[in-house]
Design an enzyme around this catalytic site. Sequence first.
Site, mmCIF file in Angstrom:
data_model
loop_
_atom_site.group_PDB
_atom_site.id
_atom_site.type_symbol
_atom_site.label_atom_id
_atom_site.label_comp_id
_atom_site.label_asym_id
_atom_site.label_seq_id
_atom_site.Cartn_x
_atom_site.Cartn_y
_atom_site.Cartn_z
ATOM 1 N N CYS A 54 0.223 -28.710 13.497
ATOM 2 C CA CYS A 54 1.446 -27.922 13.461
ATOM 3 C C CYS A 54 1.398 -26.797 14.486
ATOM 4 O O CYS A 54 2.380 -26.548 15.193
ATOM 5 C CB CYS A 54 1.660 -27.359 12.064
ATOM 6 S SG CYS A 54 3.144 -26.341 11.904
ATOM 7 N N CYS A 82 1.793 -26.300 5.264
ATOM 8 C CA CYS A 82 2.954 -25.438 5.443
ATOM 9 C C CYS A 82 4.276 -26.063 5.023
ATOM 10 O O CYS A 82 5.151 -25.354 4.563
ATOM 11 C CB CYS A 82 3.023 -24.960 6.894
ATOM 12 S SG CYS A 82 2.796 -26.238 8.128
#
Length: 367
Positions: free
Chosen positions: A104, A200
């Site tokens: 990410c 996340c």
Amino acid sequence: MSGARRRVAVLLSGGVDSALALALLREAGHDLTAFYLKIWLEEELAFLGDCPWEEDMAYATAVCRQLEVPLEVVPLQDEYRRAVVEYALTALRAGHTPSPDVLCNRAIKFGAFGDRLAADYDAVASGHYARLRRLPDGRCQLLRGVDPVKDQSYFLAYLRAEQLARLCFPIGGMHKSEVRAQASGRQLAPCARRDSQGICFLGKLTYRDFVRAHLGEQPGPIREAGAGAELGSHRGHWFHTIGQRQGLGLGNGPWYVVAKDVAANTVYVAHNPAATAPRTVSLVDGNWIEPLPDTASTGQPVLVRIRHGDAPRPATLTRAPADGGAAAPVLRFDGPVPGLASGQFAVLYRAAEPALCYGSAVMQRPS
């Protein structure tokens, strides 16, 4: 970040770390815009749980109003699905252990987002616990955060050199307790908010629910390593990771997952994970922020993290012969390393300067 006034894009999550980073940059006189990256897959996963991003946005909005900084929301769900979610699912199908948050940072936060802002901003800032050292020759080194518990260099070590060069981490030289104290002193909205945990994009979902939604279930046996005796069953090898202890549903424990046979959909467990753990691992897909030391002769001592939160452990970096190409980096540990799994990232640090990060690579266990 000090010196002349700069135009800075600040990643704001709704937590206390990024809120204080924003406040410090504001007080330093920089021209700021805050950005909240919306990567929650709410349309795809709404049936699994509540979406957390409204609460995050409420805190982010409150901080920006207090500091008089404009806030923009950037939707990146499609980019996240292609770059991170598909990577994680592919790794799980192969029996590997993925690290979605590492990808990410490289592909989304400082990739897709950072790339689109490169022409309009001098730097991108975030609330990561890490530090940067800029050298006279223009290179940028990644250093561990001073807080050994909160240090996030593991998640940043796969960033490319050009990505690091345009970043700043205003709280990387602080301990968490100091961050909390300074945020409270400024009465920032999230000063008492608990830290978020987990991957996340999952929000309030469990990792198991996410995996089941995408990969389904495929029952198979759980066997004792070596003896081969069937001890129980599982609902899909992708639900289990090397080193796992909880959630196996077996008696006469403790049991640890030590291997998986993907073709046979079999999970192997043992009482003593060190008995079958490797001492040597090869590295592929390396991202070296600092040039790796010359290991042609006796090898080079390094410190290695195999997951975030682990203390760096000593190892020797060598190079194995490779046909038709450069020799591949190999890590040799002093003893067996339980929990080491193919697909995980190894992050290497300089033994003589433990805060300095060489970079990271994907580990491959001996088969």
